[in-house]
Scaffold this motif. Sequence first.
Motif, PDB file in Angstrom:
ATOM      1  N   PRO A   1       0.841  -1.195   0.000  1.00 26.67           N
ATOM      2  CA  PRO A   1       0.000   0.000   0.000  1.00 26.67           C
ATOM      3  C   PRO A   1       0.880   1.251   0.000  1.00 26.67           C
ATOM      4  N   ARG A   2       0.424   2.279  -0.672  1.00 26.94           N
ATOM      5  CA  ARG A   2       1.186   3.514  -0.718  1.00 26.94           C
ATOM      6  C   ARG A   2       1.397   4.044   0.704  1.00 26.94           C
ATOM      7  N   GLY A   3       2.621   4.455   1.000  1.00 27.47           N
ATOM      8  CA  GLY A   3       2.945   4.954   2.323  1.00 27.47           C
ATOM      9  C   GLY A   3       3.651   3.941   3.212  1.00 27.47           C
ATOM     10  N   TRP A   4       3.564   2.655   2.860  1.00 28.37           N
ATOM     11  CA  TRP A   4       4.296   1.648   3.618  1.00 28.37           C
ATOM     12  C   TRP A   4       5.782   1.746   3.259  1.00 28.37           C
ATOM     13  N   GLN A   5       6.651   1.350   4.178  1.00 24.81           N
ATOM     14  CA  GLN A   5       8.088   1.384   3.948  1.00 24.81           C
ATOM     15  C   GLN A   5       8.665  -0.022   4.017  1.00 24.81           C
ATOM     16  N   MET A   6       9.777  -0.198   3.332  1.00 24.21           N
ATOM     17  CA  MET A   6      10.437  -1.498   3.301  1.00 24.21           C
ATOM     18  C   MET A   6      11.912  -1.334   3.638  1.00 24.21           C
ATOM     19  N   VAL A   7      12.455  -2.320   4.339  1.00 24.63           N
ATOM     20  CA  VAL A   7      13.854  -2.318   4.757  1.00 24.63           C
ATOM     21  C   VAL A   7      14.509  -3.608   4.290  1.00 24.63           C
ATOM     22  N   ASP A   8      15.736  -3.508   3.790  1.00 25.25           N
ATOM     23  CA  ASP A   8      16.470  -4.665   3.300  1.00 25.25           C
ATOM     24  C   ASP A   8      17.423  -5.153   4.391  1.00 25.25           C
ATOM     25  N   VAL A   9      17.323  -6.420   4.755  1.00 22.11           N
ATOM     26  CA  VAL A   9      18.217  -6.969   5.782  1.00 22.11           C
ATOM     27  C   VAL A   9      19.155  -8.028   5.216  1.00 22.11           C
ATOM     28  N   ALA A  10      19.062  -8.314   3.929  1.00 26.48           N
ATOM     29  CA  ALA A  10      19.793  -9.441   3.354  1.00 26.48           C
ATOM     30  C   ALA A  10      21.306  -9.273   3.414  1.00 26.48           C
ATOM     31  N   THR A  11      21.805  -8.047   3.385  1.00 30.31           N
ATOM     32  CA  THR A  11      23.247  -7.847   3.339  1.00 30.31           C
ATOM     33  C   THR A  11      23.831  -7.379   4.659  1.00 30.31           C
ATOM     34  N   ASP A  12      23.051  -7.415   5.733  1.00 28.88           N
ATOM     35  CA  ASP A  12      23.519  -6.947   7.027  1.00 28.88           C
ATOM     36  C   ASP A  12      24.562  -7.919   7.602  1.00 28.88           C
ATOM     37  N   PRO A  13      25.807  -7.478   7.801  1.00 28.33           N
ATOM     38  CA  PRO A  13      26.848  -8.393   8.295  1.00 28.33           C
ATOM     39  C   PRO A  13      26.630  -8.844   9.735  1.00 28.33           C
ATOM     40  N   LEU A  14      25.736  -8.157  10.465  1.00 27.22           N
ATOM     41  CA  LEU A  14      25.481  -8.525  11.858  1.00 27.22           C
ATOM     42  C   LEU A  14      24.290  -9.472  11.997  1.00 27.22           C
ATOM     43  N   ALA A  15      23.793  -9.986  10.866  1.00 25.27           N
ATOM     44  CA  ALA A  15      22.518 -10.691  10.877  1.00 25.27           C
ATOM     45  C   ALA A  15      22.615 -12.210  10.918  1.00 25.27           C
ATOM     46  N   ALA A  16      23.788 -12.741  11.146  1.00 28.14           N
ATOM     47  CA  ALA A  16      23.980 -14.188  11.001  1.00 28.14           C
ATOM     48  C   ALA A  16      23.075 -15.019  11.895  1.00 28.14           C
ATOM     49  N   ASN A  17      22.742 -14.526  13.080  1.00 33.67           N
ATOM     50  CA  ASN A  17      21.969 -15.328  14.039  1.00 33.67           C
ATOM     51  C   ASN A  17      20.564 -14.802  14.273  1.00 33.67           C
ATOM     52  N   ASN A  18      20.047 -13.969  13.389  1.00 33.67           N
ATOM     53  CA  ASN A  18      18.706 -13.424  13.585  1.00 33.67           C
ATOM     54  C   ASN A  18      17.651 -14.384  13.051  1.00 33.67           C
ATOM     55  N   PRO A  19      16.379 -14.191  13.411  1.00 36.13           N
ATOM     56  CA  PRO A  19      15.325 -15.125  12.999  1.00 36.13           C
ATOM     57  C   PRO A  19      15.131 -15.251  11.489  1.00 36.13           C
ATOM     58  N   LEU A  20      15.532 -14.219  10.718  1.00 39.18           N
ATOM     59  CA  LEU A  20      15.428 -14.334   9.261  1.00 39.18           C
ATOM     60  C   LEU A  20      16.568 -15.158   8.684  1.00 39.18           C
ATOM     61  N   ASN A  21      17.503 -15.561   9.539  1.00 38.91           N
ATOM     62  CA  ASN A  21      18.579 -16.471   9.143  1.00 38.91           C
ATOM     63  C   ASN A  21      19.333 -15.928   7.937  1.00 38.91           C
ATOM     64  N   VAL A  22      19.688 -14.653   7.999  1.00 39.77           N
ATOM     65  CA  VAL A  22      20.372 -14.038   6.873  1.00 39.77           C
ATOM     66  C   VAL A  22      21.797 -14.553   6.790  1.00 39.77           C
ATOM     67  N   GLY A  23      22.181 -15.042   5.629  1.00 31.13           N
ATOM     68  CA  GLY A  23      23.503 -15.583   5.369  1.00 31.13           C
ATOM     69  C   GLY A  23      23.624 -15.831   3.881  1.00 31.13           C
ATOM     70  N   PRO A  24      24.687 -16.497   3.454  1.00 31.78           N
ATOM     71  CA  PRO A  24      24.898 -16.710   2.016  1.00 31.78           C
ATOM     72  C   PRO A  24      23.792 -17.510   1.343  1.00 31.78           C
ATOM     73  N   GLU A  25      23.030 -18.298   2.134  1.00 31.99           N
ATOM     74  CA  GLU A  25      21.954 -19.097   1.545  1.00 31.99           C
ATOM     75  C   GLU A  25      20.667 -18.296   1.356  1.00 31.99           C
ATOM     76  N   VAL A  26      20.612 -17.089   1.876  1.00 25.63           N
ATOM     77  CA  VAL A  26      19.405 -16.265   1.766  1.00 25.63           C
ATOM     78  C   VAL A  26      19.482 -15.402   0.506  1.00 25.63           C
ATOM     79  N   LEU A  27      18.528 -15.580  -0.377  1.00 24.23           N
ATOM     80  CA  LEU A  27      18.494 -14.831  -1.627  1.00 24.23           C
ATOM     81  C   LEU A  27      17.867 -13.461  -1.444  1.00 24.23           C
ATOM     82  N   ASP A  28      16.944 -13.340  -0.489  1.00 27.32           N
ATOM     83  CA  ASP A  28      16.304 -12.056  -0.253  1.00 27.32           C
ATOM     84  C   ASP A  28      15.682 -12.049   1.137  1.00 27.32           C
ATOM     85  N   ALA A  29      15.773 -10.917   1.819  1.00 24.13           N
ATOM     86  CA  ALA A  29      15.158 -10.757   3.139  1.00 24.13           C
ATOM     87  C   ALA A  29      14.826  -9.287   3.326  1.00 24.13           C
ATOM     88  N   LYS A  30      13.547  -8.987   3.327  1.00 29.56           N
ATOM     89  CA  LYS A  30      13.085  -7.612   3.482  1.00 29.56           C
ATOM     90  C   LYS A  30      11.938  -7.578   4.484  1.00 29.56           C
TER      91      LYS A  30
END
Length: 212
Positions: free
Chosen positions: A40-69
Motif C-alpha cells: 500500500p502507498r505509504g508503507w516502507q520497506m527495509v532490506d536486511v539481506a546484506t547486514d553483516p550482523l545478521a547471522a543469528n537473527n530469525p530471518l537467518n540471513v547468510g549466504p543461503e538467503v536470496l532475499d530478506a526484506k
Amino acid sequence: MRVHAPRMALIGTLVLAAACTAPSATLVSGLPEDTMLTLPRGWQMVDVATDPLAANNPLNVGPEVLDAKVFSPDPNELAAGSIVLDGSSPYGFVHIRQFTQEQIAETSIRDLRNGVFPFDRTRAKNPAVLKVIAQTPISDQRGFGEHLTFSVRLPSSATSDGISTSVTIDQTVIMSPATNHVSVLFVACTSDCFEVYQSQIDGIVNSWRTTT
C-alpha cells in the motif's frame, strides 16, 4: 512480542506500479527474478539481506538467503530491530532462502509452517488460545506449500508491554517446484490492528508472486 532481528538499512526500492496496478499500491523493485510484491502507498520497506550482523537473527540471513526484506506502515516498527508480532501497526517480511539437498530431505511443510511462530506446538499444548481463520494448501506453478491465517493469544510474558494480547498472523510458505528454494511472506499485528488493516494486508498477500 518482539523476536531478535538485525539492524536494518532503509532502501528506496519502491517504485510506482504499472497502470494495471491500483493507484493506492506501489510495486516493490529489487526482488529476485520472477518475484513480485505490491505494498500500500505509504508503507516502507527495509532490506536486511546484506547486514553483516545478521547471522543469528530469525530471518537467518547468510549466504543461503536470496532475499530478506521487512515492511510496515510505521517506521518505528522497522526501527525496532526485531520481528514484531504484537505491534499496533502491521509488521511483515518476505524471505527467500536456498535449501541444500540435505535440508530438503529433512524439511516438511510442517517444519516450514513453524519456522517463525510455533503454530503446531502452541495448538497442541493449549488449543483454546489459538484459532485458525484459514488454512489452504498450495500446489500450483509456484510450487507447493501453505497459506495460513490464525489468531493467537500471547501470554503477558511474550508481549512487548507485559499484557496478554491477541495477535493475528498471515503466513504463506512455498517450496519452489525444483524444491531448492523456500519463500515466506509473513504479516502480523494485534488482532484489533489486523482487522483495521485487513484489506491492505489481503492486497499484499494476493499481490505476491514467486517462481524462484
